[in-house]
Design a protein around this motif. Sequence first.
Motif, PDB file in Angstrom:
ATOM      1  N   LYS A  34     -26.781   5.104  26.102  1.00  0.00           N
ATOM      2  CA  LYS A  34     -25.534   5.742  26.757  1.00  0.00           C
ATOM      3  C   LYS A  34     -24.587   5.213  27.318  1.00  0.00           C
ATOM      4  O   LYS A  34     -23.534   4.342  27.068  1.00  0.00           O
ATOM      5  CB  LYS A  34     -26.155   7.392  27.901  1.00  0.00           C
ATOM      6  N   ASP A  39     -29.891   2.053  29.056  1.00  0.00           N
ATOM      7  CA  ASP A  39     -29.855   2.926  29.411  1.00  0.00           C
ATOM      8  C   ASP A  39     -29.690   3.976  28.061  1.00  0.00           C
ATOM      9  O   ASP A  39     -28.530   3.847  27.407  1.00  0.00           O
ATOM     10  CB  ASP A  39     -28.162   3.498  29.955  1.00  0.00           C
ATOM     11  N   LEU A  40     -31.032   4.287  27.886  1.00  0.00           N
ATOM     12  CA  LEU A  40     -30.593   5.159  26.532  1.00  0.00           C
ATOM     13  C   LEU A  40     -31.179   6.622  26.227  1.00  0.00           C
ATOM     14  O   LEU A  40     -31.969   7.043  27.870  1.00  0.00           O
ATOM     15  CB  LEU A  40     -32.557   4.423  25.882  1.00  0.00           C
ATOM     16  N   GLU A  68     -30.523  16.747  32.483  1.00  0.00           N
ATOM     17  CA  GLU A  68     -29.599  15.590  32.309  1.00  0.00           C
ATOM     18  C   GLU A  68     -28.572  15.233  30.904  1.00  0.00           C
ATOM     19  O   GLU A  68     -27.772  14.574  30.969  1.00  0.00           O
ATOM     20  CB  GLU A  68     -31.365  14.615  32.340  1.00  0.00           C
ATOM     21  N   GLU A  69     -29.630  15.605  30.085  1.00  0.00           N
ATOM     22  CA  GLU A  69     -28.630  15.522  28.446  1.00  0.00           C
ATOM     23  C   GLU A  69     -27.752  16.273  28.348  1.00  0.00           C
ATOM     24  O   GLU A  69     -26.770  15.888  27.389  1.00  0.00           O
ATOM     25  CB  GLU A  69     -30.126  15.268  26.753  1.00  0.00           C
TER      26      GLU A  69
HETATM   27 CA    CA Z   1     -31.779   8.474  31.293  1.00  0.00          CA
END
Ligand code: CA
Length: 258
Positions: A34, A39-40, A68-69
């Motif tokens: 990300k 930051d995966l 979050e996503e």
């Molecule tokens: Ca994350």
Amino acid sequence: MSWQAIDNEVKSWLKQARKLILTKMDSDLQVSTKSGPNDLVTNLDKQVEQFYISQIKQKFKHSRILGEESCKEEGLLSFDGLFWVIDPIDGTMNFVKEKENFASMIAIYKQGKPYIAYIYDVMKDRLVWGGPALGAVYCNQTQLPAPKQHALKDGLVAISCPMVLANYRNVVEVIKASSGCRMVGSAGIEFINLILGKHCAYLSYLRPWDFLPGKILGETLGLSVKTIDDEKVDVVSSSVVLVATKSAHTEIIELVNR
Ligand code: CA
Ligand code: 2AM
Ligand code: CA
Ligand code: CA
């Protein structure tokens, strides 16, 4: 609608998410970055979040969701229905590298107030859940007592992320004054360690989906959840958060801001 009705649904979603993760983590894992190389996000972070969102939308129509996503809604805490905060996989780096020490987390606010929350340690099949809706916190079926009020000298502290260590140099004094420092790499698992009385403090830069589930659970059991400057945590922004027993909290604030 009773909290039990919500609880039945959420627990069934968490178990289904666990099954999905266990089925796919070894054979079908796609990892991408990300904001940077550390930051995966994986296909399973996204899939689990979409699963929760579709279930919430089907079963609880008067809801707003912060995940979050995916979706980031504003004006959340003024909302009079259910407000859901989702971190589908907390500790994605651990998930990818260690295949353990990650959690799936959901926090629920009702009419702007903390209601009920879930931190699920997927690999240990350990669900810490509860909140003001029931006035208690459980680990699976066992009701938890308030964590022992360990003073800093008698407790382990967890300190995470280079940003905290770089900007708050006195943090080293906190470590020296404690029984030792630990770093797990999942905010959810760190909160569980405090809630179960294993650690006396946790200090990290966190986003709302990282700290809200643990804040609801921790505060129900009398833990203190404040910013590093001893201010109230703003529930819709990111902060350096200090979670601690009351006694460790006072000592750490004094040491860090000296
Ligand atoms: Ca994350
Ligand atoms: P995540 O895995 O859901 O992103 C790692 O120290 C802990 O901090 C994890 O709980 C992780 O959550 C969280 N975290 C918050 N911001 C992060 C970032 N920019 N990069 C990596 N982890 C982050
Ligand atoms: Ca997280
Ligand atoms: Ca996550």
